[in-house]
Motif scaffolding. Structure first.
Motif, PDB file in Angstrom:
ATOM      1  N   ARG A 229       0.829  -1.202   0.000  1.00  0.00           N
ATOM      2  CA  ARG A 229       0.000   0.000   0.000  1.00  0.00           C
ATOM      3  C   ARG A 229       0.876   1.269   0.000  1.00  0.00           C
ATOM      4  O   ARG A 229       0.610   2.218  -0.731  1.00  0.00           O
ATOM      5  CB  ARG A 229      -0.918   0.023   1.214  1.00  0.00           C
ATOM      6  CG  ARG A 229      -2.013   1.071   1.130  1.00  0.00           C
ATOM      7  CD  ARG A 229      -2.843   1.063   2.381  1.00  0.00           C
ATOM      8  NE  ARG A 229      -2.053   1.446   3.541  1.00  0.00           N
ATOM      9  CZ  ARG A 229      -1.808   2.708   3.878  1.00  0.00           C
ATOM     10  NH1 ARG A 229      -2.310   3.679   3.171  1.00  0.00           N
ATOM     11  NH2 ARG A 229      -1.082   2.982   4.930  1.00  0.00           N
ATOM     12  N   ILE A 230       1.950   1.244   0.811  1.00  0.00           N
ATOM     13  CA  ILE A 230       2.820   2.423   0.870  1.00  0.00           C
ATOM     14  C   ILE A 230       3.484   2.652  -0.478  1.00  0.00           C
ATOM     15  O   ILE A 230       3.632   3.791  -0.938  1.00  0.00           O
ATOM     16  CB  ILE A 230       3.873   2.255   1.991  1.00  0.00           C
ATOM     17  CG1 ILE A 230       3.179   2.205   3.350  1.00  0.00           C
ATOM     18  CG2 ILE A 230       4.873   3.398   1.967  1.00  0.00           C
ATOM     19  CD1 ILE A 230       4.071   1.763   4.471  1.00  0.00           C
ATOM     20  N   VAL A 231       3.869   1.548  -1.144  1.00  0.00           N
ATOM     21  CA  VAL A 231       4.467   1.691  -2.475  1.00  0.00           C
ATOM     22  C   VAL A 231       3.444   2.284  -3.440  1.00  0.00           C
ATOM     23  O   VAL A 231       3.764   3.181  -4.228  1.00  0.00           O
ATOM     24  CB  VAL A 231       4.988   0.326  -2.975  1.00  0.00           C
ATOM     25  CG1 VAL A 231       5.390   0.422  -4.435  1.00  0.00           C
ATOM     26  CG2 VAL A 231       6.177  -0.114  -2.147  1.00  0.00           C
ATOM     27  N   LEU A 232       2.191   1.825  -3.349  1.00  0.00           N
ATOM     28  CA  LEU A 232       1.157   2.375  -4.228  1.00  0.00           C
ATOM     29  C   LEU A 232       0.979   3.871  -3.990  1.00  0.00           C
ATOM     30  O   LEU A 232       0.742   4.635  -4.919  1.00  0.00           O
ATOM     31  CB  LEU A 232      -0.176   1.670  -3.993  1.00  0.00           C
ATOM     32  CG  LEU A 232      -0.307   0.229  -4.472  1.00  0.00           C
ATOM     33  CD1 LEU A 232      -1.686  -0.300  -4.155  1.00  0.00           C
ATOM     34  CD2 LEU A 232      -0.040   0.140  -5.955  1.00  0.00           C
ATOM     35  N   VAL A 233       1.109   4.274  -2.721  1.00  0.00           N
ATOM     36  CA  VAL A 233       0.942   5.690  -2.408  1.00  0.00           C
ATOM     37  C   VAL A 233       2.117   6.508  -2.942  1.00  0.00           C
ATOM     38  O   VAL A 233       1.940   7.585  -3.500  1.00  0.00           O
ATOM     39  CB  VAL A 233       0.809   5.883  -0.877  1.00  0.00           C
ATOM     40  CG1 VAL A 233       0.912   7.352  -0.516  1.00  0.00           C
ATOM     41  CG2 VAL A 233      -0.507   5.329  -0.390  1.00  0.00           C
ATOM     42  N   ASN A 234       3.326   5.972  -2.806  1.00  0.00           N
ATOM     43  CA  ASN A 234       4.509   6.791  -3.068  1.00  0.00           C
ATOM     44  C   ASN A 234       5.098   6.651  -4.469  1.00  0.00           C
ATOM     45  O   ASN A 234       5.864   7.499  -4.892  1.00  0.00           O
ATOM     46  CB  ASN A 234       5.595   6.470  -2.033  1.00  0.00           C
ATOM     47  CG  ASN A 234       5.219   7.011  -0.681  1.00  0.00           C
ATOM     48  OD1 ASN A 234       4.903   8.178  -0.540  1.00  0.00           O
ATOM     49  ND2 ASN A 234       5.205   6.156   0.318  1.00  0.00           N
ATOM     50  N   PHE A 235       4.768   5.582  -5.176  1.00  0.00           N
ATOM     51  CA  PHE A 235       5.317   5.370  -6.513  1.00  0.00           C
ATOM     52  C   PHE A 235       4.445   6.168  -7.496  1.00  0.00           C
ATOM     53  O   PHE A 235       3.706   5.614  -8.303  1.00  0.00           O
ATOM     54  CB  PHE A 235       5.303   3.876  -6.842  1.00  0.00           C
ATOM     55  CG  PHE A 235       6.197   3.493  -7.971  1.00  0.00           C
ATOM     56  CD1 PHE A 235       6.799   4.440  -8.791  1.00  0.00           C
ATOM     57  CD2 PHE A 235       6.451   2.148  -8.225  1.00  0.00           C
ATOM     58  CE1 PHE A 235       7.628   4.070  -9.822  1.00  0.00           C
ATOM     59  CE2 PHE A 235       7.278   1.767  -9.264  1.00  0.00           C
ATOM     60  CZ  PHE A 235       7.868   2.729 -10.066  1.00  0.00           C
ATOM     61  N   VAL A 236       4.561   7.487  -7.406  1.00  0.00           N
ATOM     62  CA  VAL A 236       3.601   8.356  -8.085  1.00  0.00           C
ATOM     63  C   VAL A 236       3.680   8.215  -9.609  1.00  0.00           C
ATOM     64  O   VAL A 236       2.665   8.261 -10.305  1.00  0.00           O
ATOM     65  CB  VAL A 236       3.817   9.819  -7.659  1.00  0.00           C
ATOM     66  CG1 VAL A 236       2.842  10.735  -8.357  1.00  0.00           C
ATOM     67  CG2 VAL A 236       3.656   9.930  -6.153  1.00  0.00           C
TER      68      VAL A 236
END
Lengths: 462, 305
Positions: A229-236
């Motif tokens: 989830r954090i990757v989905l948020v930050n991998f813009v």
């Protein structure tokens, strides 16, 4: 004479009980008061200059304490003696006839009902009112039933508590969204691809952690779910971060889009255009996917691998000593579960047309786990019933306008959804740890199929 | 180098908070072998209790002495949080002691969801922030126009943590209660046979765990001055990571694990990427469990039939 003395002792006992119960209720009230004093007695609110101030809520606090004390009193005066009396009597072990009958006919009836559900709804609610019933109560619930059944393979059959299941759902959703937008591939090509990708991630994440014991495994899957989830948020660059991906292509009816154009679905078949056709189509797609999940699970349970899953759930050490490769067995369960989550995810993206990381939080995983746990780990019907009760219940809560008249206009019943989920999880663990539907039909049997009460199986040890 | 020193100070402060929560995980796991998933949310509840106590003292009673306020808030938070955890143990975990293995964990997950949503419903979903309680700092040294500072609040956190950890160590190592706890950890049936009240000991373990979480909660409130209902989850998982890293079941391990996680997190945010700082802690958890499941100070987990 003897009868009379019996009666008098009974009476004194009852009076002593009453005093005892009163004392007990008083103690409970004191405890509840202390427990709820800080969080219910006081409310922290921001005043006009944005400083936090305290506001008291004494009536609410005393109401809650009174309800709890009354409940405790009622329990010790009415329920507890009854329970004791029932415990003294030997209980009947034979299953009643109506239950056997219901067990036999429930599944075909339920499947028949969900197939005729859309025409039924259109007939009763009309073309305008049917959208809500098909979308909120049909598709939404079916997505959760499918997720529940998928997770049931991992939790219910293989006995691995997976708290990061929503990660695979996210993988499915994002792979459909990205492939469909970037390469213009159709829903039907991407559905298996999304499933494969989710399954691949399942193996990738599962491989290192499956040697762990039950509760460690649960926490690590949770950590992996959060990492994704954090990757989905930050991998813009890839996922567009919190903003999410919008205008995802919608599925078509074998190439015919559901639009008002001349080449749209309605025009092609000479019907009057209504957006409901797409909803009905999506309903049948998710129904087919969910039934596929159930069917595959039922079939897998009879294969060696399915039997190995269930054996693993019962006793891992015994499994290993019998020569079952536990890592591979767990991995297949993980991959299967992840694949169905991937299917459900790509359907979700296609249905919404918009996805963002907000849809894939830990609370979502927890809801799916709650559905599986409440329904009865391993029981397909139980999971379906739990999904209907919990997701349908939430949707019904949205419509309960009369509660606003009782509790004031700011009252929002849907806030209480997760509160009830959590409470139900605790209650069900205490009251019926095997879930609501706790009897199992054995998948392999000799001569005659016998229902096993789940009290007899020591699930999850090892 | 000066940035490194500053991060070291920040990391130790954060680490002491994680360490205090981690002890709760490790104690409960040591005595009943259960991952108390709700512990992070108990911590969050304690922050709210501390917040309410603070507001009560400052805005209602008008106490202006910071030291007195902090002391009273600490005591109030410890008492009420201990009560909350005691009730949770009685209601949600004790009936499950003979149940199947995942039952207490599932119940704890339910409790965790319940607690965070209970706070959301009763106190509202918005962030609650207060003005800083303690201001001012020591300037340790200045280099290249960068001041390395030790804020007073960090110092308070260090001292309170150290003093209370010493008290707690005394409790576990020297008192009858601590002896009973260690006995129950080794063999509950045997402990019961020699006259230890096992149920009471387990209850006391939850009470102590909650009291330590409440200290962490008060320190957290003093340090950040802001809290929301969802703030239990991430610190909870990180503190669990700390407990696992230190070796679950080992008390010094939990403290050292907490400090390590605090340092890893601050260093990672500074030198690698602040967006992915939670990924660092979660990865440490996964890597530890895979490659070093017994942690730094734990005993290896022997599988018995």
């Amino acid at each position: 004479m003897s009868k009379k003395s019996d009666m008098t002792t009974g009476a004194t006992e009852a009076r002593v009980d009453f005093v005892h119960a009163l004392k007990d209720a008083g103690l409970t009230a004191a405890l509840a008061f202390a427990l709820f004093l800080p969080l219910i007695g006081f409310l922290t609110v921001q005043d006009f200059s944005n400083n936090l101030v305290l506001v008291t809520r004494w009536p609410l606090l005393f109401l809650i304490v009174a309800v709890i004390a009354a409940g405790r009193l009622g329990y010790s005066l009415v329920l507890a003696p009854r329970r004791a009396a029932r415990a003294r009597k030997p209980s009947a072990t034979k299953t009643p006839a109506w239950r056997a009958f219901a067990g036999q006919w429930f599944t075909p009836f339920a499947i028949g009902f969900v197939i005729v559900y859309p025409p039924l709804v259109i007939m009763t609610a009309g073309w305008g009112g049917a959208v809500k019933w098909l979308d909120n109560f049909g598709i939404q619930i079916l997505i959760y039933i499918m997720l529940g059944w998928g997770l049931n393979i991992v939790v219910g059959l293989a006995g691995l508590l997976d708290l990061g299941y929503v990660a695979f759902y996210a993988v499915g959703a994002y792979s459909y969204a990205l492939f469909a937008k970037e390469f213009g591939l159709s829903f039907w090509i991407l559905l298996p691809i999304a499933g494969c990708l989710a399954s691949f991630w399942g193996v990738l994440l599962g491989f290192p952690v499956l040697r762990l014991r039950g509760d460690y495994l649960a926490i690590v899957t949770l950590a992996f779910g959060e990492i994704i989830r954090i990757v989905l948020v930050n991998f813009v660059d890839l996922t567009n971060g919190y903003a999410g991906i919008s205008s995802i292509p919608r599925p078509t009816f074998f190439g015919i889009p559901f639009t008002a154009n001349d080449d749209g679905f309605a025009a092609t078949f000479g019907l009057e255009f209504t957006p409901l056709y797409r909803t009905i189509f999506l309903y049948y797609v998710i129904l087919a996917l969910a039934l596929l999940t159930a069917f595959v699970t039922l079939r897998l349970r009879r294969l060696p691998v399915g039997r190995a899953w269930e054996a693993l759930r019962e006793d891992e050490i015994a499994c290993r000593s019998l020569g079952i490769n536990t890592t591979n067995t767990k991995l297949t369960a993980f991959a299967m579960g992840a694949m169905f989550a991937g299917f459900a995810g790509s359907f979700f993206a296609a249905r919404q047309g918009f996805i963002s990381p907000d849809s894939f939080t830990f609370m979502e995983s927890a809801s799916i786990v709650a559905i599986v746990v409440l329904g009865g780990m391993g029981s397909q019907i139980g999971v379906a019933i739990a999904a209907i009760a919990m997701i349908g219940g939430t949707e019904i809560m949205r419509d309960l306008d009369f509660l606003k008249h009782i509790f004031g206009p700011t009252f929002d019943p849907t806030q209480y959804r997760m509160l009830l989920f959590g409470f139900a999880m605790v209650l069900i663990m205490i009251w019926r740890p095997r879930g609501l539907v706790s009897t199992r039909d054995p998948s392999v049997f000799l001569k005659e199929r016998k229902s096993i009460s789940s009290d007899l199986v020591g699930e999850g040890h090892g | 180098m000066e940035v490194f020193f500053q991060q070291l100070i920040n990391g130790i402060t954060l680490g002491s908070i994680y360490g205090l929560i981690a002890i709760g995980y490790t104690m409960v796991f040591g005595i009943i072998g259960m991952v108390n998933f709700a512990h992070g949310d108990v911590f969050m509840v304690s922050v709210f209790i501390a917040l309410i106590a603070f507001l009560f003292l400052v805005t209602w009673l008008g106490i202006s002495s910071i030291a007195l306020t902090l002391f009273v808030v600490l005591i109030v938070a410890m008492v009420f949080t201990a009560l909350v955890n005691w009730v949770i143990e009685r209601v949600a975990y004790r009936p499950l002691r003979g149940s199947f293995r995942l039952a207490p964990l599932i119940s704890a997950i339910g409790m965790s969801i319940f607690l965070s949503n209970f706070v959301q419903v009763t106190q509202g979903p918005r962030n609650k922030s207060i003005s800083p309680m303690v201001q001012g700092e020591f300037v340790l040294f200045t280099k290249n126009d960068f001041q390395v500072t030790l804020p007073y609040k960090y110092l308070i956190i260090w001292i309170v943590t150290a003093v209370l950890l010493a008290c707690f160590w005394y409790l576990v190592a020297k008192t009858p209660l601590g002896r009973a706890q260690r006995a129950c950890e080794q063999d509950q049936k045997m402990a019961a046979l020699v006259g230890i009240d096992v149920d009471r000991t387990i209850s006391m373990t939850f009470v102590i765990a909650a009291a330590l979480a409440a200290i962490a909660g008060t320190m957290y409130l003093m340090n950040y001055g802001v809290v929301s209902f969802a703030d239990g989850f991430t610190p909870g998982v990180k503190a669990f990571t700390a407990a696992v890293l230190g070796g679950i079941g080992s008390l010094p391990g939990a403290v050292i694990g907490g400090l390590l996680i605090g340092l890893i997190e601050t260093m990672w945010s500074n030198y690698v990427s602040i967006d992915y700082k939670d990924v660092a802690a979660f990865s440490v958890l996964a890597i530890t469990l895979i490659f070093l499941p017994q942690g730094l100070f734990g005993r290896p987990d022997v599988e018995k039939v």
